[in-house]
Design a protein around this motif. Structure first.
Motif, short mmCIF file in Angstrom:
data_model
loop_
_atom_site.label_atom_id
_atom_site.label_comp_id
_atom_site.label_asym_id
_atom_site.label_seq_id
_atom_site.Cartn_x
_atom_site.Cartn_y
_atom_site.Cartn_z
N LEU A 166 3.65 0.09 4.85
CA LEU A 166 2.01 -0.20 5.21
C LEU A 166 1.72 -1.30 3.94
O LEU A 166 1.97 -1.03 2.79
N LYS B 59 1.08 -2.76 9.46
CA LYS B 59 1.97 -1.64 9.30
C LYS B 59 3.27 -1.98 10.31
O LYS B 59 3.05 -2.70 11.21
N ASN C 2 7.11 3.39 1.84
CA ASN C 2 7.85 4.25 2.41
C ASN C 2 7.19 4.36 4.00
O ASN C 2 7.76 4.33 4.90
N ASP C 3 5.93 3.87 3.98
CA ASP C 3 5.12 3.95 5.29
C ASP C 3 5.17 2.42 5.85
O ASP C 3 4.43 2.09 6.94
N ILE D 55 0.73 -1.17 -0.18
CA ILE D 55 -0.24 -0.13 0.01
C ILE D 55 1.00 1.26 0.03
O ILE D 55 0.84 2.11 -0.84
N ASP D 56 1.88 1.16 0.75
CA ASP D 56 2.91 2.39 0.84
C ASP D 56 4.06 1.83 1.48
O ASP D 56 4.39 1.54 2.65
#
Lengths: 764, 764
Positions: free
Chosen positions: A471, A484, A468-469, A465-466
């Motif tokens: 997630l 996460k 860098n995060d 999903i992300d």
């Protein structure tokens, strides 16, 4: 803008000028953001280059549902399947990751065969074990194929490339025209045009990607079939795995294509539609019937040989070329005579496939003409980054020695086998070189890398999903969960981690429930601290109320002076809003990792340290320890490199040591007061040694806090003697890598516990 | 260190020298951190000072379990009960909060009577309505009291003060001695000593706190009982509510106390133990039998009159004196003759209670002697902050005109009623002056204030886990829940808010599920932005990926120039790690507040604005708008003051206006582009007007995200015409106050919905 075209019903009618449509769509620049996916086939082999006789690795979960790793025809034949990706980089991240998982899952003595043509096969066709699949219909289908084509022909590997035009490009071209009002019908016609042109011009792909110049023992059942000299591509010639001569399917329209296929099945010439092999396959969903329902969604190119010089069987430049080539298939006009085009396409392809790889192709003029036209297209559409790729293709056409097939033939027969084995070996060694990393996702946190590794291995569908995060989404059996930072999930409630983030609140709640926590006060500022200073009468810890990685923590083993205390408060205030002053609890600190109501791992952490050998300086010892592959940057490696900073220097000085001191053999020196792995500490697994009493105490505390995943820190004064522990911290997103790759002791694969927690029915 | 003492068995034995013990404990400085609580009684009255005839307010939930608000004997008699507090400030925060809740819950025309002595009572005893309690045994007990004492005597109000020595002081004194090995037994003896001394010296409290010099009509049933002139304390004299003369209970030891009580109940002289009234009551848990089980936990002082000059009936200095006085009761030696002490104590108290408040007390010498001794104690123990309090007590002893009773008598009979009514009125007005604030907790976020308000009102037990962190515990019917920032609870999962915090992830998940979201890209840095700039061809929004309060957001209603775009990216990068560039969706933005699977409120937000009147400048209009009590600091008031900064000035300039421009009548000018309440916007409730279609759309999106509490923002191009909405944001900790106190439209008390969600069985 409308010129003659072949309509979906196969009639020749007004045709759209795709050049103009594409130009006006203003979207061609995103050709390199097409939706793409790769299936890479390979054979498992032993170290001496023979087909593996073992079963598909058990660690790879169940082939009933596995989205990433399947077997094809034979039990030794692996298929590595990427998800649909929106960019070439993303595609190669996935190729890297899936290859890492597969190679790690193989027995130590097995490799992946790097060539399209299989290694030496057993003399008897029946000695090739069919894939041991759970569904009887799948087994039956393979038995049928064995009968009709023989098992040996099925052992060839290739790259399948799934291609879908970028949605916004498709949409934009659709909006420019007025021939079609139905988007799906429009899309189907686009893909039919591309397919016809691809069938016509596919000789170019055979030339550039052809990499099956020779076969190994027993591939050909009759010796007169064996080509007298190497050719560009056995696999893409009629010597490869092809349907019988009487199998012919029209690409004139989707209707024709489907009715031809149905007819062949009805007449018993094919057992199923999927038995029809062609250089391009029309795709929509999983079944041919989906094509009938809503037309073509994407195309699958099946005539790409495995590139043995690249560990994933294909490289980024090649994929980039394929994307350009597919756009060109839409761009370039067809001739009005469909049947002539198809015949020409087949002849061209067979010609190129059967040529000596070292010689200039007989289709040189046609190939150069195509290159010129592709170049014109990239210029007219202002496609950035295309020149290199077209240059590369041109150089291969002009200089056959640069082609894959040519590079493969410059060796003797023994060398050919050795080349394949050496390539397979170095691919495995390179891929597994950093054991804890998930290739392709090295920039994510280690725990997330490991969780994705496990998900890929066990067949849980991952969506990033992300990145860098940290997630990700995980899906299994229709259940979608988000994760996460490796272990923050929907199974923990929202407020519990917020409580744990607040050390004061955690202590209050644990203490109210009867757990031992260090006595302490909260100070809001330096002036609070000044008035409080006189009340200190013992060893204390000064720390920020909300803290990370122990920044701003001071430990005083004896009552500090007022100045020392105030300096410590200032440091802590820099790292947080307010400061906790707590009594220091003496004893050994242990991290208990609780997940899903069980203590899964217990770790003792030692402050950053080195042990002397009587000859090296402390600085040298640190450098040597830091040289380990296991030490790196926080959260990206199991252990952290020891810093050689002011703090470490001061701690050495307090022991009358410096960087240049030489320690005695076996003498251990600590370079930090705190034992965090993030500041260079060592992790020592104690899970099996830890008494149940403490595990239960830790578990009860976590239950009191209401957490599902928690790393809880206990100080135990004497692990053998008493049953007394003090809880000094609870962490809501505890590091997992230090338990999975401890400095000493047993590894505990906590990411697998996370998967089990999220998907209790998953077979792990 | 051991001298003679009265042992727990009542025998005179070796006694501990408490002065030395306390001194050596080194803990006396924390006397002002004793564990304390207050019960404040009052009568509900009408605006003309008569007993309220109405029922206990329904909004105050059920008296079956209410921890904060109860009725005592009569239906009009309220008892406001603080929790146990660790400091005087905390105690007064709770007093303020509970008074706020009670006064807000009263009918508009009712007040709280501010005196200990009740207002004029009905002539007939039976016309005083008993408290309408649910439990029949409670009703029965009140009927019995009516019989034995008459209803009128029961109408007196007081302050009950619960007192427990700081645990560490108690523990430390315990550790200094070796007479007792059992801590509970030791504690019980401590409290027995304090109680005996208190019974002996309580005249001092009657002098300092006495505030019932006169009665109103019908308090005395026989006119010859009425004192001829005002006295210090009717309530604390034998004219007050006291047991019959033949009721006598010994404080010599806990055993004696309990056996005397049991005997009185057994003989039928008391119906229950709790019918025994004395200046100090020994307490342990809720029942007298708990005393038997584990001794005394704390003491309850019952002889404190209501101070009419303080809105809570008592002030901080008085509580501070009580804490010092209780420590002194432990500090000071007893005489060996217990019976003499008790007799003397009763005589002293009755003497002081019946004195004319304006005259010097007959116990002047004894009082001054006590003051001197208390001063000695505070000096010997180095108790900071004690001097003022002792000075205050001394000044009252020296100057009777300063006492409460004296200050109350300088008025005629009519004035006495008027004084009480005026005091009651101004107490109510002052307390309710800022309607949205919860007094005592004004520094917490407004939504948390409101949630605590509702919890206090409905009888949910509140614990403040961390005031600065907006973290509270709520307990009802044995269920404990934690809440952070008003609506972050354990009912939301951990990962969902983490997803919502990431705008890109939210969009990805919503878009995958088929919801409309603005198209957009993520840019990691300025150089990304430079290469992307050429692709912009429409109105856009530039915002930080993780954002708060719209910091760093730029809205371009037309395609920006490259420079404008890059400047916007720079601003956004300052506020976050990376930047989202999204197409601008034109339309009206609405906030849908979803809680527990229902849309509970819909709000339209207007950017900060002023509307002209043809005479005032824009600056003046802003100042006038900002002067509203409803506007304050972000999260501490329902609306935020409009800033008069550079940004606002620029936006005015873009409309050819300045701070000194004068607008036409009715001309509205916006001072911001964004509509957030936090930047001075107006909130307009639209819950009832909003079509169900959009509510369902918002709800479905929230369900897709998996959130239980969510504020989701929809842009609707035309609210009446089409069914088309785009989701532009989802907020995991949405502000509630703007829905509860909208600038225009209906209020929605969302904090009550939070309570209902947490405790479905709570009666609200």
């Amino acid at each position: 803008m409308i010129t003659k075209m072949i309509l979906s019903n196969g009639q020749y009618g007004e045709k759209m000028n795709f050049k103009e449509l594409i130009k006006h769509s203003n979207q061609a620049t995103i050709v390199f953001n097409s939706r793409i996916g790769v299936e890479r086939e390979s054979q498992r082999i032993s170290q001496d280059g023979r087909l593996a006789q073992t079963d598909h690795p058990k660690s790879l979960g169940s082939r009933l549902y596995h989205p990433y790793v399947q077997t094809d025809f034979a039990e030794s034949q692996m298929e590595m399947i990427t998800p649909v990706c929106g960019s070439i980089d993303e595609l190669f991240d996935w190729l890297a990751a899936i290859h890492k998982v597969v190679l790690q899952s193989l027995p130590d003595d097995e490799l992946l065969w790097p060539l399209s043509m299989p290694p030496a096969l057993p003399q008897l066709d029946g000695d090739i074990p069919l894939a041991k699949l759970d569904k009887f219909e799948d087994v039956l289908y393979r038995r049928y194929l064995s009968q009709v084509y023989g098992r040996k022909k099925q052992m060839v590997s290739g790259i399948h490339f799934n291609y879908e035009l970028p949605d916004s490009l498709m949409q934009s071209v659709f909006n420019q025209q007025n021939e079609f009002s139905d988007f799906n019908l429009f899309k189907t016609n686009i893909y039919m045009k591309i397919s016809r042109n691809y069938m016509h011009y596919r000789f170019m792909i055979t030339y550039l990607f052809g990499a099956s110049p020779y076969a190994f023992a027993n591939y050909f059942s009759q010796s007169d079939q064996v080509p007298r000299e190497p050719i560009r591509s056995i696999r893409n010639s009629r010597l490869g795995y092809v349907n019988k001569e009487d199998i012919s399917v029209s690409f004139q329209s989707l209707d024709n294509y489907l009715s031809d296929l149905h007819k062949l099945v009805h007449e018993g010439k094919l057992i199923e539609e999927k038995e029809f092999y062609s250089a391009v396959r029309l795709r929509a969903g999983n079944q041919v019937s989906d094509l009938d329902d809503h037309g073509i969604d994407y195309l699958e190119l099946r005539n790409i040989d495995v590139n043995p010089f690249d560990e994933y069987g294909v490289n980024k430049r090649e994929i980039k070329f394929l994307e350009l080539f597919m756009l060109f298939m839409l761009w370039t006009d067809e001739t009005p005579d469909y049947n002539l085009e198809m015949r020409e396409g087949n002849v061209f392809n067979e010609t190129v496939a059967k040529e000596n790889p070292n010689e200039q192709t007989k289709l040189f003029v046609q190939a150069m003409h195509l290159i010129t036209d592709i170049r014109t297209m990239t210029n007219e559409l202002n496609i950035d980054g295309a020149t290199d790729v077209v240059d590369w293709a041109e150089s291969l056409i002009k200089n056959p020695a640069l082609t894959l097939a040519s590079k493969m033939v410059d060796t003797s027969a023994t060398d050919k086998l050795q080349f394949a084995i050496r390539t397979a070996q170095s691919n495995k060694v390179d891929t597994l070189s950093v054991p804890y990393q998930l290739n392709g996702f090295e920039n994510m946190e280690l725990s997330t890398q490991q969780l994705i590794f496990d998900a890929i291995q066990k067949g849980v569908t991952v969506s990033i999903i992300d990145k860098n995060d940290q997630l990700i989404g995980l899906e299994f059996n229709g259940n979608k969960r988000y994760v996460k930072n490796g272990n923050m999930t929907d199974l923990d409630s929202y407020v519990v981690p917020l409580i744990m983030k607040n050390k004061l609140a955690t202590k209050k709640i644990l203490s109210n429930a009867g757990f031992n926590v260090p006595a302490g006060v909260e100070l809001m500022n330096l002036s609070d601290a000044k008035s409080y200073a006189s009340q200190i009468s013992s060893a204390i810890v000064v720390k920020p109320k909300s803290m990370n990685y122990r920044l701003g923590v001071s430990v005083f083993h004896h009552q500090p002076t007022k100045d020392e205390f105030l300096a410590a408060v200032s440091r802590a205030l820099k790292a947080g809003d307010s400061v906790l002053v707590e009594e220091l609890i003496e004893g050994t600190e242990f991290r208990f990792f609780v997940i899903n109501h069980e203590v899964k791992a217990v770790l003792k952490r030692m402050p950053a340290n080195v042990t002397g050998d009587g000859s090296h300086t402390i600085a040298e010892l640190v450098q040597r320890k830091n040289a380990s592959l296991m030490r790196g940057v926080v959260d990206r490696a199991p252990l952290t490199k020891i810093n050689m900073g002011t703090l470490e220097r001061k701690i050495l000085a307090s022991q009358n040591l410096s960087w240049s001191s030489i320690l005695n053999v076996g003498q251990t020196v600590y370079l930090r007061e705190n034992s965090n792995i993030s500041t260079g500490g060592d992790s020592i697994d104690c899970t099996d040694e830890m008494a149940d009493y403490y595990k239960q105490y830790a578990l009860n505390a976590v239950e009191t806090l209401g957490a599902v995943v928690c790393g809880i820190d206990l100080v135990i004064p004497d692990i053998n003697d008493t049953q007394r522990a003090t809880i000094i911290e609870a962490n809501f997103n505890p590091a997992m890598h230090m338990h999975m790759y401890p400095y000493q002791g047993k590894s505990h694969r906590l990411t697998l516990d996370v998967l089990k927690m999220l998907f209790p029915t998953l077979k792990v």
